[in-house]
Design a protein around this motif. Structure first.
Motif, short mmCIF file in Angstrom:
data_model
loop_
_atom_site.label_atom_id
_atom_site.label_comp_id
_atom_site.label_asym_id
_atom_site.label_seq_id
_atom_site.Cartn_x
_atom_site.Cartn_y
_atom_site.Cartn_z
N GLN A 1 0.85 -1.19 0.00
CA GLN A 1 0.00 0.00 0.00
C GLN A 1 0.88 1.24 0.00
N PRO A 2 0.42 2.34 -0.62
CA PRO A 2 -0.80 2.53 -1.40
C PRO A 2 -0.77 1.76 -2.73
N GLU A 3 -1.91 1.75 -3.39
CA GLU A 3 -2.12 0.95 -4.60
C GLU A 3 -1.10 1.27 -5.68
N ARG A 4 -0.70 2.53 -5.76
CA ARG A 4 0.26 2.94 -6.79
C ARG A 4 1.53 2.10 -6.74
N PHE A 5 2.01 1.82 -5.54
CA PHE A 5 3.26 1.07 -5.40
C PHE A 5 3.04 -0.42 -5.64
N HIS A 6 1.85 -0.91 -5.34
CA HIS A 6 1.49 -2.29 -5.67
C HIS A 6 1.59 -2.49 -7.18
N HIS A 7 1.06 -1.53 -7.93
CA HIS A 7 1.12 -1.61 -9.40
C HIS A 7 2.56 -1.50 -9.90
N SER A 8 3.38 -0.68 -9.23
CA SER A 8 4.78 -0.54 -9.65
C SER A 8 5.51 -1.87 -9.57
N VAL A 9 5.28 -2.61 -8.48
CA VAL A 9 5.96 -3.90 -8.32
C VAL A 9 5.46 -4.90 -9.36
N LEU A 10 4.16 -4.91 -9.59
CA LEU A 10 3.62 -5.80 -10.64
C LEU A 10 4.26 -5.48 -11.99
N GLN A 11 4.48 -4.19 -12.25
CA GLN A 11 5.09 -3.78 -13.51
C GLN A 11 6.53 -4.29 -13.61
N TRP A 12 7.28 -4.20 -12.49
CA TRP A 12 8.65 -4.71 -12.49
C TRP A 12 8.68 -6.20 -12.78
N LEU A 13 7.66 -6.91 -12.28
CA LEU A 13 7.63 -8.36 -12.42
C LEU A 13 7.17 -8.83 -13.79
N GLN A 14 6.87 -7.89 -14.68
CA GLN A 14 6.54 -8.28 -16.05
C GLN A 14 7.79 -8.75 -16.79
N GLU A 15 8.96 -8.38 -16.28
CA GLU A 15 10.22 -8.81 -16.88
C GLU A 15 10.84 -9.92 -16.03
N GLU A 16 11.69 -10.71 -16.65
CA GLU A 16 12.39 -11.78 -15.93
C GLU A 16 13.28 -11.18 -14.85
N LEU A 17 13.44 -11.89 -13.75
CA LEU A 17 14.31 -11.45 -12.68
C LEU A 17 15.68 -12.11 -12.83
N PRO A 18 16.77 -11.32 -12.78
CA PRO A 18 18.10 -11.95 -12.79
C PRO A 18 18.41 -12.51 -11.42
N ASP A 19 19.24 -13.55 -11.38
CA ASP A 19 19.71 -14.03 -10.09
C ASP A 19 20.49 -12.90 -9.42
N LEU A 20 20.54 -12.94 -8.09
CA LEU A 20 21.07 -11.82 -7.32
C LEU A 20 22.37 -12.19 -6.61
N SER A 21 23.39 -11.36 -6.76
CA SER A 21 24.63 -11.56 -6.02
C SER A 21 24.37 -11.23 -4.55
N VAL A 22 24.66 -12.18 -3.66
CA VAL A 22 24.36 -11.98 -2.24
C VAL A 22 25.61 -12.03 -1.37
N SER A 23 26.77 -11.80 -1.99
CA SER A 23 27.99 -11.67 -1.20
C SER A 23 28.96 -10.78 -1.95
N ARG A 24 29.97 -10.31 -1.24
CA ARG A 24 31.07 -9.55 -1.84
C ARG A 24 32.37 -10.19 -1.37
N GLN A 25 33.39 -10.10 -2.19
CA GLN A 25 34.69 -10.62 -1.78
C GLN A 25 35.20 -9.82 -0.59
N LYS A 26 35.74 -10.52 0.39
CA LYS A 26 36.21 -9.86 1.61
C LYS A 26 37.34 -8.87 1.31
N SER A 27 38.07 -9.09 0.24
CA SER A 27 39.13 -8.15 -0.12
C SER A 27 38.55 -6.78 -0.47
N ARG A 28 37.30 -6.76 -0.92
CA ARG A 28 36.62 -5.49 -1.22
C ARG A 28 35.81 -4.99 -0.04
N LEU A 29 35.17 -5.90 0.68
CA LEU A 29 34.28 -5.52 1.78
C LEU A 29 34.61 -6.34 3.02
#
Length: 598
Positions: A238-266
């Motif tokens: 909520q509000p409805e506007r943001f519900h529609h925004s997420v639905l719009q994003w989901l019209q495209e395929e989702l890429p897999d997500l990097s969930v770590s960083r190399q410790k040398s960087r972080l």
């Protein structure tokens, strides 16, 4: 690499990425070992108990708190208090997000150790919230050991379900946003020197091309479940506007997500279990805080089943796509609601240090009072539209609605001139009968109907996350009650005439009943003002809940527990009028001119 995340042992479905490139050898292993996996079942939260759990986002400690941070906290605090008013057992969490490359760099720039830097800034948030009457029941810091344990357990659960694997990420990354971006989310811009750079389309922050071997989360496999969740639960976001925004994003395929960083960087973050060379991605780390607070991984169900999030629109993707996907993967229920709010601007421009227009909430709360600033933010803040802040708007609103309308009404009805006995005056049914025929007119009956329905109206607006509409409804009723008093001018009545005396008591009784309803309903918004108002009416603490919103029982021929009761002590005006900056400047000039003439 740890056994749980071994790609050969744990791979369940194809490595689908967009904006990322797989290590070729790993890609072959995935194809060879792919096996169909049953999608995790979507679990929805229970709506049957009387528990309620609400959260703000945890705030990033790379800089001091600003008005937007306080706005999130005030909204959550308002909902928390509202549920308590209704008899719910409510839990409310806020806190600070203290890991990530931005923090690491900010601490280095300040010449401090990361934890010392984080503690200093986190205490500023804690102090602001305390001084602004934010009644959180938990304050979480992601540097706490309880959070480290929760994050590492959550990671291990995702690994055990084959949802995390080691791959190579190559693409755009925004350090400022701590966010990975696809090519479609990046554009070209010029920096301050005129040099061409790549920036995030959404935030405008600079992005850099990054290539490194990280752990990946199989986000690509959750698109259909996210779509099902949102279509089956139209009020989930909520509000409805943001519900529609997420639905719009989901019209495209989702890429897999990097969930770590190399410790040398972080280095500043939580290590990946069984792989000290990698640090867990700051957003996965941060989002788990909502679970940490309720005791995850043990005995968290009671509260997690009734979770609601308050977030700003800039972090919608993380909360409406990444977070539900993580939860689905871990087999946990999804939040009942994600409430999204927009931003505050100054003169139509986004607040920024470079423009010098950042509003200090601590300073403004001292200038306009804590309740004054709370009221302004909730009265003027429209969730689906950016709102503009100006000091003169604050002064104008607070003077009109708190000082003049509400404060003036209380002062009129409790002043010794009209109420010399200082009691909750008696109601006369002959003067104000249920059927027309007494001394009340049609506008008076309409006012009673408005106030009688006000709790239900306020409740509906709260359910829709429209606190500003709830306050507008209260303000309209306050104006009607002031009109009622003004029309009948009780100060002109003959105190020696018994009929006039009964009518005078009735006017005061009705007005005090209206004030009691307003004071009770306003408690989540302006707790100090409401307490002052209700105490002046002689309403005791145990008489201020939702169950006490029985308006004007004497009109229905029933007893009123307040009738004839002594009023509380007079502690002064309800809300003092504020001087505008312009008026202050004029006053100072006059004082300077006067002193020069001496």
């Amino acid at each position: 690499m740890g056994f749980l995340c071994n790609p050969v042992m744990r791979t369940r479905f194809l490595f689908l990425t967009r904006g990322c490139k797989a290590v070729p050898e790993l890609h072959k292993i995935v194809l060879a070992n792919a096996a169909p996996v049953k999608n995790p079942e979507i679990r929805y939260a229970s709506t049957e108990n009387r528990n309620y759990y609400i959260t703000t986002p945890i705030f990033y400690v790379n800089a001091s708190p600003h008005l937007g941070h306080l706005y999130s906290a005030v909204i959550a605090d308002c909902f928390h208090r509202h549920k308590q008013l209704q008899g719910f057992n409510s839990r409310f969490a806020t806190g600070t997000d203290e890991h990530g490359l931005k923090i690491q760099q900010a601490a280095e720039a300040a010449g401090k150790e990361p934890l010392e830097f984080c503690t200093t800034v986190s205490e500023r948030f804690r102090h602001l919230f305390s001084s602004c009457n934010i009644s959180n029941t938990d304050y979480i810091r992601t540097t706490e050991q309880r959070h480290h344990r929760a994050v590492q357990h959550f990671w291990s659960v995702l690994c055990s379900k084959g949802l995390i694997y080691k791959g190579s990420y190559e693409g755009w990354y925004s350090t400022q946003d701590e966010s990975f971006l696809t090519p479609s989310q990046v554009t070209t811009a010029l920096d301050s020197t005129g040099k061409e750079i790549k920036v995030s389309l959404e935030s405008g922050h600079k992005v850099e091309w990054m290539k490194e071997e990280n752990y990946m989360f199989r986000l690509s496999g959750f698109r259909s479940q996210l779509l099902d969740w949102l279509r089956e639960n139209p009020r989930a976001i909520q509000p409805e506007r943001f519900h529609h925004s997420v639905l719009q994003w989901l019209q495209e395929e989702l890429p897999d997500l990097s969930v770590s960083r190399q410790k040398s960087r972080l280095q500043w973050g939580i290590p990946v279990p069984e792989d000290d060379g990698q640090t867990i991605y700051v957003w996965l780390d941060a989002l788990v805080n909502y679970l940490t607070v309720v005791g995850y991984p043990n005995n968290h169900e009671r509260w997690w089943n009734v979770a609601h999030h308050i977030i700003g629109k800039d972090i919608l993707k993380f909360h409406a796509i990444y977070w539900p996907s993580f939860l689905l993967g871990a087999g946990l229920p999804l939040p009942q609601t994600i409430h999204v709010h927009s931003h505050w601007t100054v003169a139509g421009k986004k607040m920024s240090k470079s423009l010098g227009n950042v509003i200090d909430p601590q300073e403004r709360s001292q200038l306009f009072t804590t309740d004054g600033l709370r009221y302004f933010l909730l009265r003027q803040g429209v969730p689906d539209t950016d709102c503009d802040y100006r000091d003169d708007k604050v002064v104008k609103l607070l003077n009109a609605e708190l000082a003049d309308a509400l404060g003036g009404l209380l002062n009129r009805c409790t002043a010794t001139a009209l109420n010399p006995a200082q009691v909750y005056a008696s109601f006369c049914p002959d003067s104000f009968p249920r059927e027309r025929g007494g001394r009340a007119d049609d506008d008076d009956y309409r006012m009673l109907e408005s106030v009688r329905h006000l709790p239900a109206v306020v409740e509906q607006h709260f359910e829709d996350m429209h606190v500003y509409k709830a306050l507008e409804a209260v303000s309209t009723c306050v104006r009607q009650t002031n009109g009622f008093v003004q029309r009948h001018a009780p100060w002109k009545l003959d105190r020696k005439d018994s009929a006039d005396q009964r009518w005078l008591g009735t006017i005061i009784h009705v007005s005090l009943e209206c004030l009691r309803i307003y004071g009770t309903l306003l408690q989540p918004v302006v707790p100090e003002i409401s307490n002052k108002l209700l105490s002046r009416l002689g309403v005791q603490p145990h008489e201020r809940s939702w169950t006490n919103l029985n308006f004007l029982p004497r009109f229905e021929g029933k007893d009123c527990p307040f009738e004839g009761r002594a009023l509380g002590s007079d502690s002064g005006v309800l809300f003092s009028r504020l001087e505008s900056q312009r008026a202050d400047q004029q006053k100072n000039r006059k004082m300077e001119k006067g002193s020069n003439l001496k």
